[in-house]
Scaffold this motif. Structure first.
Motif, short mmCIF file in Angstrom:
data_model
loop_
_atom_site.label_atom_id
_atom_site.label_comp_id
_atom_site.label_asym_id
_atom_site.label_seq_id
_atom_site.Cartn_x
_atom_site.Cartn_y
_atom_site.Cartn_z
N GLU A 274 0.82 -1.21 0.00
CA GLU A 274 0.00 0.00 0.00
C GLU A 274 0.86 1.26 0.00
OE1 GLU A 274 -2.47 -3.28 1.82
OE2 GLU A 274 -0.38 -2.63 1.89
N SER A 275 2.05 1.16 0.55
CA SER A 275 2.94 2.32 0.67
C SER A 275 3.76 2.58 -0.59
CB SER A 275 3.90 2.13 1.85
OG SER A 275 4.62 0.92 1.72
N GLU B 230 -9.16 7.50 -5.38
CA GLU B 230 -8.61 7.18 -4.07
C GLU B 230 -8.39 8.46 -3.25
OE1 GLU B 230 -5.07 4.88 -4.15
OE2 GLU B 230 -5.93 3.22 -5.31
N ARG C 111 -7.87 -1.69 -2.77
CA ARG C 111 -7.42 -1.99 -4.14
C ARG C 111 -7.55 -3.48 -4.40
NH1 ARG C 111 -1.97 1.36 -3.10
NH2 ARG C 111 -2.70 3.46 -3.64
N VAL D 96 -5.64 2.73 3.15
CA VAL D 96 -5.63 1.96 1.92
C VAL D 96 -5.25 0.52 2.24
CG1 VAL D 96 -4.63 1.72 -0.39
CG2 VAL D 96 -4.99 4.00 0.59
N TYR D 97 -5.98 -0.42 1.65
CA TYR D 97 -5.73 -1.84 1.85
C TYR D 97 -5.73 -2.56 0.51
CZ TYR D 97 -6.81 -0.83 6.75
OH TYR D 97 -6.81 -0.29 8.01
N HIS D 98 -5.01 -3.67 0.44
CA HIS D 98 -4.98 -4.48 -0.76
C HIS D 98 -5.70 -5.80 -0.51
CE1 HIS D 98 -1.09 -2.50 -2.55
NE2 HIS D 98 -2.16 -1.72 -2.59
N LEU E 182 -0.67 -7.68 -5.87
CA LEU E 182 -0.89 -6.89 -4.66
C LEU E 182 -0.56 -7.70 -3.42
CD1 LEU E 182 -4.32 -5.26 -5.58
CD2 LEU E 182 -2.03 -4.26 -5.85
N LYS F 247 -1.17 -6.41 4.93
CA LYS F 247 -1.70 -5.39 5.83
C LYS F 247 -3.15 -5.70 6.21
CE LYS F 247 -2.80 -0.43 6.02
NZ LYS F 247 -2.79 0.86 5.26
#
Length: 289
Positions: free
Chosen positions: A115-116, A133, A146, A204-206, A258, A262
């Motif tokens: 995410e970073s 976003e 995402r 934000v997360y994947h 992805l 996290k």
């Protein structure tokens, strides 16, 4: 919990409604005819009338190629529409859960994206989703999720297209140098419902389907699943090709896997399993025999 689901007629929206059908949650599901998110006043009026706890935005402009010549519409849906939802969420005291894409990345890394990691979209579609976003973050409480390579029994997607083409052609040429993670929309829907109930910190997360593969590898797996379900499935010959052999208006990321670590650590949500989803889906789509 009261949920307002936008884009309810799309493949993700329909999977969300399937997952919520037997829950105690109150769900207001709106397709484009019920709520056009590009209409700011309409969004404000509907959100204030519903007063949801959470807005789940499954509405999106998803045509990667067409976005290059239809930039205004792509931006209106994927960016401006999300801003309308975020500002309306604040007025109603609701959280916003927004779905984004792996195409915000340029695909130059050779490890799963965190995410970073810096976003650097290569086309209008990815740029409009990245702007979405940023718009979602205007909501005081927000989750941006995402995902990648969505498929399901609903709508237009690679799974349904490749099954249709199998009945029309003896040979199919499939790109083998783009690597990502297919994601069953039903798995994503379950993850979104879990996030709505758990409400982790804004951010934000994947979420994706687990095992990476190429489009060619995905097609192979689909045909193997179809052959398990139907003795009469035609199984045309698959030929791996390079992206350069299949010209498109916009370049796709060569690698857009992805990293979902996290989401597992902070919300207890594991990745999906696209392989496990294939046979049950093929049973729904194909006649057995």
């Amino acid at each position: 919990m009261k949920l307002l689901v936008t884009g309810a007629n799309g493949q993700l929206g329909r999977c969300l409604l399937d997952r919520l059908a037997d829950s105690d949650d109150r769900v207001v599901a709106l397709g484009r005819d019920g709520l056009d998110i590009t209409d700011r006043s309409g969004v404000n009026a509907r959100v204030m009338a519903v007063r949801p706890n959470i807005i789940v935005n499954a509405a999106a402009y998803t045509s990667v190629d067409r976005a290059e010549t239809d930039r205004e519409t792509a931006w209106a849906v994927n960016a401006e529409g999300v801003e309308h939802l975020a500002r309306a969420a604040n007025r109603a005291g609701a959280a916003l859960v927004h779905v984004s894409t792996d195409y915000v990345f340029d695909g130059t890394l050779r490890r799963p994206y965190l995410e970073s990691d810096m976003a650097n979209p290569v086309g209008v579609y990815g740029a409009s989703k990245l702007a979405g976003e940023q718009a979602a973050r205007l909501a005081d409480r927000h989750l941006v999720v995402r995902t990648a390579w969505l498929f399901s029994e609903y709508g237009h997607n690679f799974l349904r297209t490749i099954i249709r083409l199998a009945h029309e052609r003896d040979t199919l040429s499939i790109v083998d140098d783009q690597v990502g993670t297919p994601t069953y929309a039903g798995d994503l829907a379950e993850a979104l419902v879990a996030l709505c109930r758990g409400r982790p910190e804004s951010g934000v997360y994947h979420f994706s389907g687990g095992e990476p593969c190429s489009w060619f590898g995905f097609a192979q797996a689909i045909f193997a699943a179809c052959s398990q379900v139907s003795d009469t499935f035609p199984s045309p010959r698959l030929v791996p090709i390079a992206s350069s052999d299949f010209p498109a208006p916009v370049q796709r990321p060569a690698y857009s896997v992805l990293d979902g670590g996290k989401l597992r650590r902070e919300a207890g949500v594991p990745p999906g399993n696209w392989r496990r989803a294939l046979v049950p889906l093929c049973r729904k789509i194909l006649p057995t025999g």
